[in-house]
Design a protein around this motif. Structure first.
Motif, short mmCIF file in Angstrom:
data_model
loop_
_atom_site.label_atom_id
_atom_site.label_comp_id
_atom_site.label_asym_id
_atom_site.label_seq_id
_atom_site.Cartn_x
_atom_site.Cartn_y
_atom_site.Cartn_z
N PHE A 166 -25.26 -5.88 -0.70
CA PHE A 166 -24.34 -5.11 -1.54
C PHE A 166 -25.05 -3.89 -2.14
N ILE A 167 -26.25 -4.11 -2.68
CA ILE A 167 -27.00 -3.01 -3.31
C ILE A 167 -27.32 -1.92 -2.30
N ASP A 168 -27.83 -2.33 -1.14
CA ASP A 168 -28.17 -1.34 -0.12
C ASP A 168 -26.94 -0.56 0.33
N ARG A 169 -25.82 -1.25 0.32
CA ARG A 169 -24.58 -0.59 0.77
C ARG A 169 -24.12 0.47 -0.23
N PHE A 170 -24.01 0.11 -1.52
CA PHE A 170 -23.47 1.10 -2.45
C PHE A 170 -24.50 2.16 -2.86
N THR A 171 -25.79 1.91 -2.63
CA THR A 171 -26.80 2.94 -2.94
C THR A 171 -27.12 3.83 -1.75
N SER A 172 -26.53 3.56 -0.61
CA SER A 172 -26.81 4.38 0.58
C SER A 172 -26.31 5.81 0.35
#
Length: 643
Positions: free
Chosen positions: A234-240
């Motif tokens: 989730f974190i990697d997705r929204f911080t991309s």
């Protein structure tokens, strides 16, 4: 007596007119005491009905419905069925301009919205937040409202309590983000959530006390790894960079607001504030209830175990947002390293989503497009709900404003309530009629009307002008600017509609521009006498007739008799009207080649157009720049400057 008459002859009077012309209006002209307002509100409200506009006949049908038949094409026809009367709130047929002002006040004076939300019960507060959000979205003023509420939140709270409660601004933020960011959330999280929901064997229990069996410790350790892996996804997705770029601009602006006030009032907790906004108010609700935002395909819904798994993931994400290491012994071994490893990534993310804040909201630009408001998709019941809440809890709001020292805001609020009038169906007078200590609050009601931008015209400060009233129009004539220059032909003569607050220009011939003259409205026309033109006193009589619209000079009939000569050129005098005569008294008059104070009285016969000098016994002393008014057969003079 006025009200008794109004209830018998509805074609001539109605409740709304009574409210503005009865005892409440009398209160406006004196030191305002809210106990008077309470009595006036009570008298008007007890007989209020869901109709508006003068000149309408009101009838109650056998079916129990009310119908309003209009005698004027400009009036509003309203039919209210008996079934609609069963609703909690009946939509009022109030003047749309007054609802426009209601939304304007709530959006541009956040303390009003904030006080009201704190005075009503929690169930009403949720409905109020929903209604307010719909109205401000429809009128494009949600951002200014949230900006103001956020600053108030930072000022009134301290440290970690800021934005942690269920306040109005947190409700508005969360709801607004879910509306604006619905498609974004779907693109962002739908695939990850779908994998979690469709994995029927997934159990992400991370507490050793809740996992049973001989291999409980092994299962818990595996689950913790799974939770961290999913949370990291989730974190990697929204911080991309791709998804940061796609984040709706409105949400980035809200994040910038929070960053702005955090740096101003509590810079040490900036990251926690931003994390609470983005995750607690925006991402986590969507992850926990994805079906509410259509993040899952049709027919797919989380099971009870799925919901538990999603909640477990959001708890870890929230710890990341808080950036506070866990003190729980069981969590320290796995949660704290996870937080530490993602701190720099989250800091970079918060910097990336904070765009430059817009400088100086122009509320006028938003609200001047009144037609867009008329066509806005606002549920009429929401207008009625907010109207009802304002009226029921108005006293508490005024008291709160007085305690904050915001008397000007209290005056503006009372003006808005007066113009709105009581709701069509008032279930309780909890605010205005039941309080016993209303007399303890005194609010001065010198009100400065808020002119909608669309109704404004360029105005320069002036003095030496005159004002008179015909019907609902106030006519402003002449004067001069601060530098001594006269107004232009477009500026000289103005009129203000006291109902719509619309300014209009009336073109004036250059030779009729005046300063320090006198004016009076009589029999539906305006008269102007004397004053100065090109710094020279004049003695001509000017008339303005609104129907047909024209302004011109009256030429008097001149007689040889010295007692029937026009008054000498003068300024600083006064004028009155009685029957078919105008009266001019005093002023600074030209006597030969010099000016002198005078106490002469002249009359002008409007039929014969003949001036007459009236000789007085025991006349008042010569004077200039005094004031006067007519009362019956008497002309009253007050003050002025004497030799």
């Amino acid at each position: 007596q006025t009200h008794a008459h109004s209830t018998k002859q509805t074609k001539q009077h109605n409740t709304t007119r009574f409210l503005l012309s009865g005892p409440l209006r009398a209160c406006l002209w004196s030191d305002y005491n809210l106990s008077q307002a309470r009595r006036a509100f009570h008298a008007a409200t007890m007989t209020s009905r869901p109709w508006k506009k003068t000149g309408s006949a009101v009838r109650q049908n056998s079916s129990g419905s009310f119908s309003v038949s209009s005698s004027s094409s400009r009036d509003v026809a309203l039919t209210m069925s008996s079934s609609s009367q069963k609703e909690d709130i009946i939509t009022p047929q109030a003047d749309i301009n007054h609802y426009h002002d209601m939304i304007y006040s709530l959006a541009t004076t956040p303390v009003l919205s904030s006080l009201l939300s704190r005075k009503i019960d929690p169930a009403e507060a949720d409905r109020f937040a929903k209604a307010l959000l719909e109205m401000t979205i429809a009128t494009n003023c949600t951002m200014p409202l949230i900006h103001g509420l956020l600053e108030e939140e930072f000022i009134s709270h301290a440290g970690n309590t800021t934005m942690r409660g269920n306040s109005l601004v947190t409700k508005l933020e969360g709801s607004y983000c879910r509306i604006i960011g619905r498609d974004y959330l779907k693109e962002l999280f739908s695939q990850i959530i779908l994998r979690i929901v469709t994995d029927t064997d997934l159990d992400l229990g991370t507490s050793i006390q809740r996992v049973q069996g001989p291999k409980a410790s092994v299962l818990v350790e595996e689950n913790r790894l799974r939770v961290m892996a999913v949370a990291q996804e989730f974190i990697d997705r929204f911080t991309s960079p791709e998804m940061v770029q796609k984040m709706p601009h409105e949400i980035k602006i809200l994040a910038s607001f929070i960053s702005e006030f955090a740096l101003k009032y509590d810079p040490a907790h900036r990251s926690q504030f931003l994390g609470g906004f983005v995750l607690l108010r925006f991402f986590n609700p969507a992850i926990i209830t994805p079906e509410s935002l259509d993040l899952l395909p049709d027919g797919v819904s989380p099971s009870k175990q799925d919901r538990t798994n999603l909640i477990t993931i959001t708890r870890l994400l929230q710890k990341i947002a808080n950036q506070a290491l866990s003190v729980d012994e069981e969590e320290q071994s796995w949660v704290n390293p996870f937080i530490t490893n993602n701190q720099e990534k989250m800091e970079q993310y918060f910097r990336a989503i904070c765009v430059d804040c817009p400088k100086g909201f122009r509320y006028q630009d938003i609200f001047e497009k009144r037609q867009s408001f008329l066509a806005a998709a606002i549920d009429p019941k929401n207008l009625g709900l907010v109207h009802q809440l304002l009226y029921n809890h108005g006293y508490a709001v005024v008291k709160g404003l007085a305690e904050l020292g915001k008397k000007d805001t209290a005056s503006d609020f009372l003006r808005m309530i007066i113009l709105l009038g009581p709701p069509p169906r008032t279930k309780a007078l909890s605010g205005w009629a039941k309080e016993k200590n209303l007399h303890e609050i005194k609010v001065p009601l010198w009100l400065k009307p808020r002119i909608p931008a669309l109704k404004r015209i360029p105005l320069r400060p002036r003095y030496g002008q005159s004002a008179c009233l015909i019907d609902s129009w106030c006519y402003i004539f002449g004067g001069q600017h601060a530098d001594g220059s006269p107004p232009t032909q477009e500026e000289c003569f103005l009129r203000l509609n006291l109902t719509t607050l619309e300014w209009q220009n009336i073109f004036t011939p250059a030779e009729l521009i005046r300063n320090n003259h006198s004016s009076i409205a009589h029999n539906g026309v305006c008269y102007f006498f004397g004053g100065t033109y090109n710094k020279q006193a004049v003695n001509d009589l000017i008339v303005y007739d609104p129907v047909p619209e024209r302004i011109y000079r009256i030429e008097p009939n001149k007689l040889d008799d010295p007692n029937h000569q026009p008054p000498s050129p003068r300024y600083g005098h006064t004028m009155g009207a009685h029957n078919n005569f105008l009266y001019i008294f005093g002023g600074y008059a030209m006597d030969g080649k010099k000016y002198e104070y005078t106490n002469s009285l002249h009359s002008f016969n409007l039929e014969t157009k003949v001036w007459t000098k009236i000789e007085l016994e025991n006349p008042p002393k010569e004077r200039v720049h005094h004031s006067s008014f007519m009362n019956g057969n008497d002309m009253w003079i007050f003050g002025g400057r004497t030799p």
